[in-house]
Write a protein that holds these residues in place. Sequence first.
Motif, PDB file in Angstrom:
ATOM      1  N   SER A  62     -22.965  69.369  -4.653  1.00 44.91           N
ATOM      2  CA  SER A  62     -21.491  69.501  -4.450  1.00 44.91           C
ATOM      3  C   SER A  62     -21.327  71.003  -3.891  1.00 44.91           C
ATOM      4  CB  SER A  62     -20.961  69.177  -5.831  1.00 44.91           C
ATOM      5  OG  SER A  62     -21.135  67.838  -6.382  1.00 44.91           O
ATOM      6  N   SER A  63     -21.980  71.829  -3.987  1.00 42.76           N
ATOM      7  CA  SER A  63     -21.575  73.219  -3.402  1.00 42.76           C
ATOM      8  C   SER A  63     -21.912  73.366  -2.199  1.00 42.76           C
ATOM      9  CB  SER A  63     -22.185  74.182  -4.506  1.00 42.76           C
ATOM     10  OG  SER A  63     -23.534  74.277  -4.547  1.00 42.76           O
ATOM     11  N   GLN A  64     -22.718  72.326  -1.778  1.00 43.01           N
ATOM     12  CA  GLN A  64     -23.163  72.662  -0.187  1.00 43.01           C
ATOM     13  C   GLN A  64     -22.381  72.034   0.845  1.00 43.01           C
ATOM     14  OE1 GLN A  64     -26.355  74.145   0.349  1.00 43.01           O
ATOM     15  NE2 GLN A  64     -26.440  74.414  -2.060  1.00 43.01           N
ATOM     16  N   ARG A  65     -22.539  72.611   2.046  1.00 44.96           N
ATOM     17  CA  ARG A  65     -21.892  72.209   3.184  1.00 44.96           C
ATOM     18  C   ARG A  65     -22.511  71.636   4.081  1.00 44.96           C
ATOM     19  NH1 ARG A  65     -18.730  71.890  -0.108  1.00 44.96           N
ATOM     20  NH2 ARG A  65     -16.903  73.181  -0.628  1.00 44.96           N
ATOM     21  N   LYS A  66     -22.158  70.532   4.945  1.00 43.89           N
ATOM     22  CA  LYS A  66     -22.845  70.148   6.305  1.00 43.89           C
ATOM     23  C   LYS A  66     -24.326  69.839   5.597  1.00 43.89           C
ATOM     24  CE  LYS A  66     -19.690  70.751   8.944  1.00 43.89           C
ATOM     25  NZ  LYS A  66     -18.913  69.566   9.251  1.00 43.89           N
ATOM     26  N   ILE A  67     -24.501  69.004   4.597  1.00 46.37           N
ATOM     27  CA  ILE A  67     -25.553  68.417   3.982  1.00 46.37           C
ATOM     28  C   ILE A  67     -26.463  67.626   4.844  1.00 46.37           C
ATOM     29  CG2 ILE A  67     -26.481  67.195   2.025  1.00 46.37           C
ATOM     30  CD1 ILE A  67     -23.839  67.686   0.576  1.00 46.37           C
ATOM     31  N   SER A  80     -17.146  64.794  -6.977  1.00 46.71           N
ATOM     32  CA  SER A  80     -16.754  65.647  -5.905  1.00 46.71           C
ATOM     33  C   SER A  80     -17.080  64.815  -4.682  1.00 46.71           C
ATOM     34  CB  SER A  80     -17.553  67.050  -5.796  1.00 46.71           C
ATOM     35  OG  SER A  80     -16.998  67.914  -7.096  1.00 46.71           O
ATOM     36  N   GLU A  81     -16.436  65.052  -3.407  1.00 47.16           N
ATOM     37  CA  GLU A  81     -16.922  64.162  -2.328  1.00 47.16           C
ATOM     38  C   GLU A  81     -17.886  65.191  -1.699  1.00 47.16           C
ATOM     39  OE1 GLU A  81     -15.089  62.242   1.713  1.00 47.16           O
ATOM     40  OE2 GLU A  81     -13.766  62.896   0.220  1.00 47.16           O
ATOM     41  N   LEU A  82     -19.027  64.640  -1.194  1.00 46.47           N
ATOM     42  CA  LEU A  82     -20.075  65.560  -0.634  1.00 46.47           C
ATOM     43  C   LEU A  82     -19.829  65.613   0.763  1.00 46.47           C
ATOM     44  CD1 LEU A  82     -23.281  63.907  -2.199  1.00 46.47           C
ATOM     45  CD2 LEU A  82     -21.783  65.837  -2.914  1.00 46.47           C
ATOM     46  N   ASP A  83     -20.106  66.821   1.410  1.00 43.38           N
ATOM     47  CA  ASP A  83     -19.877  67.073   2.769  1.00 43.38           C
ATOM     48  C   ASP A  83     -21.111  66.835   3.642  1.00 43.38           C
ATOM     49  OD1 ASP A  83     -18.768  68.072   5.297  1.00 43.38           O
ATOM     50  OD2 ASP A  83     -19.313  70.193   4.729  1.00 43.38           O
ATOM     51  N   ALA A 132     -23.496  66.380   6.770  1.00 37.26           N
ATOM     52  CA  ALA A 132     -23.346  66.858   8.272  1.00 37.26           C
ATOM     53  C   ALA A 132     -23.334  65.568   9.192  1.00 37.26           C
ATOM     54  CB  ALA A 132     -24.675  67.480   8.579  1.00 37.26           C
TER      55      ALA A 132
END
Length: 304
Positions: free
Chosen positions: A181-186, A255-258, A260
């Motif tokens: 949830s805290s990651q970006r461009k997974i 949370s919506e996951l981001d 990639a």
Amino acid sequence: MLDSLSLDQLRVFIAIADYGSFSAAARRLYRAQSAVSNAVLNLESVLGVKLFDRSGWRPQLTDHGHALLVDARAVLARADQLKARALGLTQGLEAELSVVVDVMFPTMQLLDLATRFRHAFPDVLLRLCVEVLGGVPERVLSGEYDLGIQGSLPDITPELTGHVLPEIALTPVAAPDHPLSSQRKITNDMLREHTQIVLTDHSGRTKGRTFSVFSDLRILTADLGSKRAMLLANLGWGFMPRSFVEDDLSSARLSELDLAERQPRTRSMPLIAVHRTDISLGPARKWVLEMLLTTDKKPTLRRS
């Protein structure tokens, strides 16, 4: 004695109670007043109670009359329902309609469909069932259900005709304190490192196949409600229908996951209404299909 009770007697009884006199009831029923009086006398004889007090200028319902009036109305209502159902059957209307829907089908849309159906066909029994993946076409093919709304499984079985419905949005989600949830461009490699909660198929039609599954670490469930509960409990991440978790996202319970990369199959899911090709559609089935389809014409899929 009750065997000699007739629906006509009950109609006369109700008419007198509603219009206040024997003469008014006779006019309303296009009968002679003597015929109305005789009908009530015969009904009172059959029931063994006095329905009206005739000592005054206008007949008044007795206590027994008040009590039995409720039952008389109920009997006539059921009789009218019986006649309406019989008429519908002679005109091709189904006595029962059974619909099996994919677990991903939006709940509010299903409730709206059932509500509208009840108003449109009050005398047709509606039977609903929720299934996963291959369970929908399997129940339709067996003849157990008349119509199916197929979602998770993209294939159309040859014996079925399919009608393409609007797609439903899918959202990758996890609990707020999940590591993703805290990651970006997974990336897909990052997804593989974490347990994915996946819907599983009991029908066996999808054996050896997976849909939008990225991780070898999995928890399998056949129920969307339990999948949501496991997501909330931070047991893993997974794709969910947007409509099903909208409130959870708004309240930050999920949370919506981001991601990639988002392939089309992970963004939305096609819905297809299916029925057996060899069975004709009655009025109720046709109505349901029309309600499911948008005003824009969608293609009909038939595999041979």
